[in-house]
Design an enzyme around this catalytic site. Structure first.
Site, PDB file in Angstrom:
ATOM      1  N   LYS A  85       0.821  -1.214   0.000  1.00  0.00           N
ATOM      2  CA  LYS A  85       0.000   0.000   0.000  1.00  0.00           C
ATOM      3  C   LYS A  85       0.854   1.263   0.000  1.00  0.00           C
ATOM      4  O   LYS A  85       0.598   2.207  -0.758  1.00  0.00           O
ATOM      5  CB  LYS A  85      -0.934  -0.010   1.211  1.00  0.00           C
ATOM      6  CG  LYS A  85      -1.884   1.188   1.279  1.00  0.00           C
ATOM      7  CD  LYS A  85      -3.077   0.903   2.170  1.00  0.00           C
ATOM      8  CE  LYS A  85      -2.751   1.026   3.632  1.00  0.00           C
ATOM      9  NZ  LYS A  85      -2.864   2.427   4.124  1.00  0.00           N
ATOM     10  N   ARG A 115      -8.259  13.288  11.963  1.00  0.00           N
ATOM     11  CA  ARG A 115      -6.846  12.973  12.153  1.00  0.00           C
ATOM     12  C   ARG A 115      -5.980  14.243  12.152  1.00  0.00           C
ATOM     13  O   ARG A 115      -6.259  15.191  11.420  1.00  0.00           O
ATOM     14  CB  ARG A 115      -6.374  11.987  11.087  1.00  0.00           C
ATOM     15  CG  ARG A 115      -7.071  10.636  11.241  1.00  0.00           C
ATOM     16  CD  ARG A 115      -6.617   9.622  10.237  1.00  0.00           C
ATOM     17  NE  ARG A 115      -5.239   9.214  10.456  1.00  0.00           N
ATOM     18  CZ  ARG A 115      -4.615   8.309   9.707  1.00  0.00           C
ATOM     19  NH1 ARG A 115      -5.257   7.723   8.706  1.00  0.00           N
ATOM     20  NH2 ARG A 115      -3.363   7.981   9.958  1.00  0.00           N
ATOM     21  N   ASP A 131       2.054  -0.207  12.578  1.00  0.00           N
ATOM     22  CA  ASP A 131       0.752  -0.624  12.049  1.00  0.00           C
ATOM     23  C   ASP A 131       0.374  -2.037  12.475  1.00  0.00           C
ATOM     24  O   ASP A 131      -0.799  -2.407  12.446  1.00  0.00           O
ATOM     25  CB  ASP A 131       0.747  -0.535  10.516  1.00  0.00           C
ATOM     26  CG  ASP A 131       0.549   0.884  10.030  1.00  0.00           C
ATOM     27  OD1 ASP A 131       0.080   1.731  10.816  1.00  0.00           O
ATOM     28  OD2 ASP A 131       0.871   1.157   8.861  1.00  0.00           O
ATOM     29  N   ARG A 134      -6.259   3.411  18.234  1.00  0.00           N
ATOM     30  CA  ARG A 134      -5.964   1.981  18.321  1.00  0.00           C
ATOM     31  C   ARG A 134      -5.434   1.589  19.693  1.00  0.00           C
ATOM     32  O   ARG A 134      -5.665   0.468  20.142  1.00  0.00           O
ATOM     33  CB  ARG A 134      -4.956   1.579  17.233  1.00  0.00           C
ATOM     34  CG  ARG A 134      -5.550   1.567  15.844  1.00  0.00           C
ATOM     35  CD  ARG A 134      -4.536   1.162  14.782  1.00  0.00           C
ATOM     36  NE  ARG A 134      -5.109   1.319  13.445  1.00  0.00           N
ATOM     37  CZ  ARG A 134      -4.391   1.430  12.341  1.00  0.00           C
ATOM     38  NH1 ARG A 134      -3.078   1.391  12.401  1.00  0.00           N
ATOM     39  NH2 ARG A 134      -4.995   1.579  11.176  1.00  0.00           N
ATOM     40  N   ARG A 154      -7.495  -2.065  10.009  1.00  0.00           N
ATOM     41  CA  ARG A 154      -6.600  -2.997  10.695  1.00  0.00           C
ATOM     42  C   ARG A 154      -7.276  -3.637  11.912  1.00  0.00           C
ATOM     43  O   ARG A 154      -7.041  -4.804  12.217  1.00  0.00           O
ATOM     44  CB  ARG A 154      -5.295  -2.304  11.085  1.00  0.00           C
ATOM     45  CG  ARG A 154      -4.545  -1.781   9.865  1.00  0.00           C
ATOM     46  CD  ARG A 154      -3.086  -1.541  10.117  1.00  0.00           C
ATOM     47  NE  ARG A 154      -2.485  -0.779   9.028  1.00  0.00           N
ATOM     48  CZ  ARG A 154      -2.093  -1.299   7.871  1.00  0.00           C
ATOM     49  NH1 ARG A 154      -2.228  -2.591   7.643  1.00  0.00           N
ATOM     50  NH2 ARG A 154      -1.556  -0.527   6.938  1.00  0.00           N
TER      51      ARG A 154
END
Length: 420
Positions: free
Chosen positions: A19, A118, A305, A336, A378
């Site tokens: 990606k 963000r 990630d 996250r 994710r």
């Protein structure tokens, strides 16, 4: 999505193209002279959003299967008739901002309801120091034309490949020498690819030097398979009994593949057969008896990630796992840091959230629960794997978020399960 405890997963799986490299190939190809060909391009929501934005800026592209051909515009883009919607693509938005601050027209960059939350001050500040007229703490970002940009010496306050890349792309349009110094090194795809496209960029220890004003030349980019996509299967095969997988032609950049080193540190059974280019290789992974580990510093950054997968693996590992230096997880597609802890605890894990990581005690059996990805691709894929090792039924809301980076994830996983 309803998920039930699964069988072992076995076989060979070719995961999609990388990606990060797909994004950068589009952006660098767009501003180069001549033609750029991207082979094994990732066809996912994020990268296609970047492609659409560049087409709106007057960059002609053709697509045949997973090959994208770009007619480079040599930095001469044209004003879009409408705001550029990058959907969920934080990489696309931040890097494109680095290009657009040097263009002689105004632009507006926006995104979906996740992306508009963000933080963007991290790119606005250094780009403004270069003389850019860019505003917005969160998207939409407004960019107005300026007469010229000025080179800067910039000390990175955080380890971020996106911030670093935005500065590099602006510096390529800026006469003179711009330097960027990193305290902890982040992913270096942009540096390597700028050199591949003929840019004047050097790296010495922690310092990156960019000399602006020279032209980029179109090239052919063979995109390796995405390590982050492979990581989900590395994790799954490690924790699901009797599993064994072969993952060919996976990108193995050191700054990208920290999760591989973490799994090995946790006693994971993984073999690496490097390709001749040393930048990719075949990974062979087997079900493992994992043990707890301490993860910090550069290793945390190199696996940023994949840290949700570290947390999941740690719930099945013997002993204590401590992850620190991961406060950047608060600013991803979701928080996250918080959501990994709360959702896995809901399934029976023992995770304590800290200011910059987790303390995880294992092994703990997981059980089915009602969980939500909150639109984070994710988290959607990690929670699917959690559901596969849990007893009972797991109901996953917003599973479709996986299409952001891996549209065929669920079907690929189910196919490997059927083979066993």
């Amino acid at each position: 999505m309803k998920i039930v405890r699964g069988n072992s997963i076995k076989g060979t799986l070719t995961v999609p193209g990388d990606k990060s490299i797909s994004h950068r190939g589009l952006l660098l190809g767009a501003v180069s002279r001549g033609e750029t060909v991207l082979e094994n391009f990732l066809l996912a929501d994020d990268t296609l959003a970047t492609k659409t934005a560049l087409e709106s800026l007057g960059v002609p592209m053709t697509q045949k299967g997973r090959t994208i051909t770009i007619s480079g515009q040599d930095w001469q883009l044209t004003k879009s008739k409408h705001p550029l919607d990058l959907k969920n693509a934080g990489t696309g938005l931040r890097l494109l901002a680095g290009i657009l601050v040097g263009q002689p027209f105004s632009s507006q960059l926006t995104g979906d309801r996740s992306l508009i939350k963000r933080p963007m001050k991290r790119i606005v500040d250094p780009l403004s120091q270069m003389g850019a007229n860019i505003t917005g703490d969160t998207p939409p970002l407004t960019i107005l034309p300026v007469k010229s940009l000025q080179p800067i010496d910039y000390l990175m306050p955080i380890a971020s490949a996106q911030v670093k890349s935005a500065i590099i792309l602006a510096a390529l349009q800026t006469p003179g020498k711009t330097t960027i110094t990193e305290k902890i090194k982040s992913r270096n795809h942009t540096e390597e690819m700028v050199k591949q496209f003929g840019g004047d960029l050097t790296v010495e220890d922690q310092k990156i030097t960019v000399v602006g004003g020279n032209k980029l030349s179109g090239t052919r980019v063979k995109i390796p398979n995405d390590f982050s996509a492979a990581a989900f299967f590395l994790c799954a095969a490690s924790v699901i009994p009797q599993s064994q997988l072969v993952l060919p032609n996976v990108g193995l950049s050191k700054r990208r593949s920290g999760f591989l080193r973490i799994l090995k540190q946790m006693n994971g059974l993984i073999e690496i057969e490097q390709n001749s280019d040393k930048l990719s290789g075949t990974l062979i992974v087997k079900a493992s008896h994992l043990k707890g580990s301490h993860i910090s510093g550069q290793l945390t950054v190199d696996a940023l990630d994949e840290l949700p997968l570290v947390a999941l693996a740690a719930t099945q590992a013997q002993g204590s796992t401590i992850v620190s230096g991961a406060s950047e997880l608060k600013h991803k597609e979701s928080n996250r840091l918080h959501l990994v802890a709360t959702t896995l605890n809901k399934m029976g894990a023992q995770i304590t959230e800290t200011s910059d990581g987790w303390q995880i005690t294992g092994p703990t059996p997981l059980h089915g629960a009602e969980v939500d990805s909150y639109g984070d691709h994710r988290l959607a894929m990690m929670l699917f794997i959690a559901g596969k090792i849990a007893t009972g039924i797991t109901h996953l809301t917003n599973s479709e978020a996986a299409t952001v980076s891996y549209p065929d994830f669920f079907s690929d996983f189910n196919r490997l399960e059927e083979k066993s």
